[in-house]
Scaffold this motif. Structure first.
Motif, mmCIF file in Angstrom:
data_model
loop_
_atom_site.group_PDB
_atom_site.id
_atom_site.type_symbol
_atom_site.label_atom_id
_atom_site.label_comp_id
_atom_site.label_asym_id
_atom_site.label_seq_id
_atom_site.Cartn_x
_atom_site.Cartn_y
_atom_site.Cartn_z
ATOM 1 N N GLU A 10 41.718 36.337 28.319
ATOM 2 C CA GLU A 10 40.613 35.829 27.495
ATOM 3 C C GLU A 10 39.282 36.117 28.191
ATOM 4 O OE1 GLU A 10 40.826 34.439 24.512
ATOM 5 O OE2 GLU A 10 42.994 34.145 24.373
ATOM 6 N N VAL A 11 39.226 35.793 29.496
ATOM 7 C CA VAL A 11 37.974 35.974 30.237
ATOM 8 C C VAL A 11 37.619 37.463 30.348
ATOM 9 C CG1 VAL A 11 39.057 35.921 32.537
ATOM 10 C CG2 VAL A 11 36.678 35.251 32.285
ATOM 11 N N GLY A 12 38.643 38.323 30.427
ATOM 12 C CA GLY A 12 38.400 39.758 30.517
ATOM 13 C C GLY A 12 38.231 40.424 29.174
ATOM 14 N N ASN A 13 38.548 39.685 28.106
ATOM 15 C CA ASN A 13 38.373 40.182 26.747
ATOM 16 C C ASN A 13 39.241 41.407 26.450
ATOM 17 O OD1 ASN A 13 37.186 39.971 24.154
ATOM 18 N ND2 ASN A 13 35.788 41.638 24.660
ATOM 19 N N PHE A 14 40.507 41.408 26.949
ATOM 20 C CA PHE A 14 41.398 42.532 26.663
ATOM 21 C C PHE A 14 42.851 42.057 26.628
ATOM 22 C CE2 PHE A 14 41.468 42.351 31.278
ATOM 23 C CZ PHE A 14 42.804 42.576 31.587
ATOM 24 N N SER A 15 43.679 42.903 26.029
ATOM 25 C CA SER A 15 45.122 42.719 26.125
ATOM 26 C C SER A 15 45.736 44.062 26.476
ATOM 27 C CB SER A 15 45.709 42.182 24.821
ATOM 28 O OG SER A 15 45.624 43.155 23.804
ATOM 29 N N VAL A 16 46.904 44.019 27.138
ATOM 30 C CA VAL A 16 47.581 45.241 27.564
ATOM 31 C C VAL A 16 49.050 44.906 27.806
ATOM 32 C CG1 VAL A 16 47.146 44.913 30.057
ATOM 33 C CG2 VAL A 16 47.372 47.236 29.127
ATOM 34 N N MET A 17 49.916 45.898 27.610
ATOM 35 C CA MET A 17 51.325 45.722 27.953
ATOM 36 C C MET A 17 51.553 46.230 29.365
ATOM 37 S SD MET A 17 53.577 46.594 24.599
ATOM 38 C CE MET A 17 55.066 45.969 25.401
ATOM 39 N N MET A 18 52.229 45.406 30.189
ATOM 40 C CA MET A 18 52.499 45.777 31.575
ATOM 41 C C MET A 18 53.962 45.467 31.903
ATOM 42 S SD MET A 18 49.102 44.227 33.464
ATOM 43 C CE MET A 18 48.514 45.439 34.621
ATOM 44 N N PRO A 19 54.520 46.176 32.882
ATOM 45 C CA PRO A 19 55.918 45.927 33.274
ATOM 46 C C PRO A 19 56.001 44.748 34.245
ATOM 47 C CG PRO A 19 55.044 47.754 34.522
ATOM 48 C CD PRO A 19 53.944 47.311 33.591
ATOM 49 N N GLY A 20 55.703 43.563 33.752
ATOM 50 C CA GLY A 20 55.686 42.374 34.607
ATOM 51 C C GLY A 20 54.359 41.671 34.451
ATOM 52 N N LEU A 21 54.274 40.479 35.025
ATOM 53 C CA LEU A 21 53.056 39.684 34.914
ATOM 54 C C LEU A 21 52.127 40.044 36.071
ATOM 55 C CD1 LEU A 21 52.247 37.575 32.826
ATOM 56 C CD2 LEU A 21 52.911 35.805 34.472
ATOM 57 N N PRO A 22 50.878 40.398 35.775
ATOM 58 C CA PRO A 22 49.997 40.850 36.854
ATOM 59 C C PRO A 22 49.483 39.701 37.710
ATOM 60 C CG PRO A 22 48.795 40.812 34.794
ATOM 61 C CD PRO A 22 50.222 40.468 34.462
ATOM 62 N N GLU A 23 49.132 40.053 38.944
ATOM 63 C CA GLU A 23 48.429 39.129 39.823
ATOM 64 C C GLU A 23 46.945 39.345 39.596
ATOM 65 O OE1 GLU A 23 49.561 39.407 43.945
ATOM 66 O OE2 GLU A 23 51.642 39.818 43.359
ATOM 67 N N GLU A 24 46.198 38.258 39.562
ATOM 68 C CA GLU A 24 44.759 38.348 39.331
ATOM 69 C C GLU A 24 44.018 38.140 40.646
ATOM 70 O OE1 GLU A 24 41.509 36.404 36.323
ATOM 71 O OE2 GLU A 24 42.806 35.016 37.405
ATOM 72 N N GLU A 25 43.014 38.956 40.882
ATOM 73 C CA GLU A 25 42.111 38.764 42.022
ATOM 74 C C GLU A 25 40.691 38.791 41.499
ATOM 75 O OE1 GLU A 25 42.420 41.216 45.532
ATOM 76 O OE2 GLU A 25 44.594 41.335 45.277
ATOM 77 N N VAL A 26 39.858 37.932 42.036
ATOM 78 C CA VAL A 26 38.460 37.874 41.629
ATOM 79 C C VAL A 26 37.589 38.036 42.863
ATOM 80 C CG1 VAL A 26 36.683 36.514 40.460
ATOM 81 C CG2 VAL A 26 39.077 36.247 39.794
ATOM 82 N N GLU A 27 36.624 38.935 42.773
ATOM 83 C CA GLU A 27 35.644 39.121 43.845
ATOM 84 C C GLU A 27 34.260 39.005 43.236
ATOM 85 O OE1 GLU A 27 35.879 42.745 46.133
ATOM 86 O OE2 GLU A 27 38.066 42.648 46.080
ATOM 87 N N THR A 28 33.373 38.341 43.939
ATOM 88 C CA THR A 28 31.995 38.252 43.470
ATOM 89 C C THR A 28 31.093 38.812 44.557
ATOM 90 O OG1 THR A 28 32.619 36.233 42.322
ATOM 91 C CG2 THR A 28 30.287 36.713 42.428
ATOM 92 N N ASN A 29 30.158 39.673 44.160
ATOM 93 C CA ASN A 29 29.175 40.181 45.126
ATOM 94 C C ASN A 29 27.797 40.167 44.470
ATOM 95 O OD1 ASN A 29 29.077 42.411 43.415
ATOM 96 N ND2 ASN A 29 30.457 43.628 44.683
ATOM 97 N N GLN A 30 26.837 40.824 45.101
ATOM 98 C CA GLN A 30 25.459 40.787 44.611
ATOM 99 C C GLN A 30 25.336 41.359 43.209
ATOM 100 O OE1 GLN A 30 26.569 42.388 47.247
ATOM 101 N NE2 GLN A 30 25.451 41.851 49.100
ATOM 102 N N THR A 31 26.106 42.407 42.913
ATOM 103 C CA THR A 31 25.938 43.087 41.631
ATOM 104 C C THR A 31 26.685 42.390 40.503
ATOM 105 O OG1 THR A 31 27.740 44.570 42.236
ATOM 106 C CG2 THR A 31 25.492 45.365 42.611
#
Length: 150
Positions: A10-31
């Motif tokens: 929802e936050v990424g505003n997309f859907s996709v089919m993947m072979p398994g459930l993905p791990e999410e990582e979030v990084e925040t920087n200046q940009t």
């Protein structure tokens, strides 16, 4: 073989089919913020990923040339640590009215197929990679073709 399933961000505003459930990582920087959703094979030689960056620093309306430059810079950034790289193909694409680029590259890090999309103010990079080019997953098209914006 793992079960393919539809992953919705929802936050990424997309859907996709993947072979398994993905791990999410979030990084925040200046940009801005970068999120990645990654599924790796059990031996970690194959990866399916969706990455996106919120590029707050860029104007919302980019010219075709500026979008091309953004894609060029993204590909260069992705490949900068590769000792050897050979871009096999590079084509402009679109998803609905969202401009994109499809790239296939092989080199010292293996073989990768990527699709980049500019959905202002967000840059998406969708990729499948294999350390062993001969083991590149045939079902990569299933992954790319299933990607859509919500």
């Amino acid at each position: 073989d793992r079960d393919w399933q539809t992953f919705i961000s929802e936050v990424g505003n997309f859907s996709v089919m993947m072979p398994g459930l993905p791990e999410e990582e979030v990084e925040t920087n200046q940009t801005g913020e970068m999120r990645q959703y990654l599924v790796s094979s059990e031996d970690e030689t194959i990866a399916y990923g969706v990455f996106y960056y919120d590029v707050g620093a860029l104007p919302r309306k980019l010219s075709v040339t500026e979008i091309e430059e953004l894609f060029d810079a993204s590909v260069e950034g992705f490949l900068e640590d590769w000792e050897e790289k050979n871009i096999i193909s590079e084509n402009n694409i679109s998803l609905g009215n969202v401009p994109g680029r499809a790239i296939e590259v092989e080199g010292s890090e293996g073989m990768f197929k990527m699709r980049l999309y500019w959905a202002a103010p967000r840059l998406y990079m969708i990729l499948v990679g294999s350390e062993q080019p001969e083991e590149f997953p045939m079902e990569s098209d299933r992954f790319f073709d299933s990607f859509e914006f919500l």
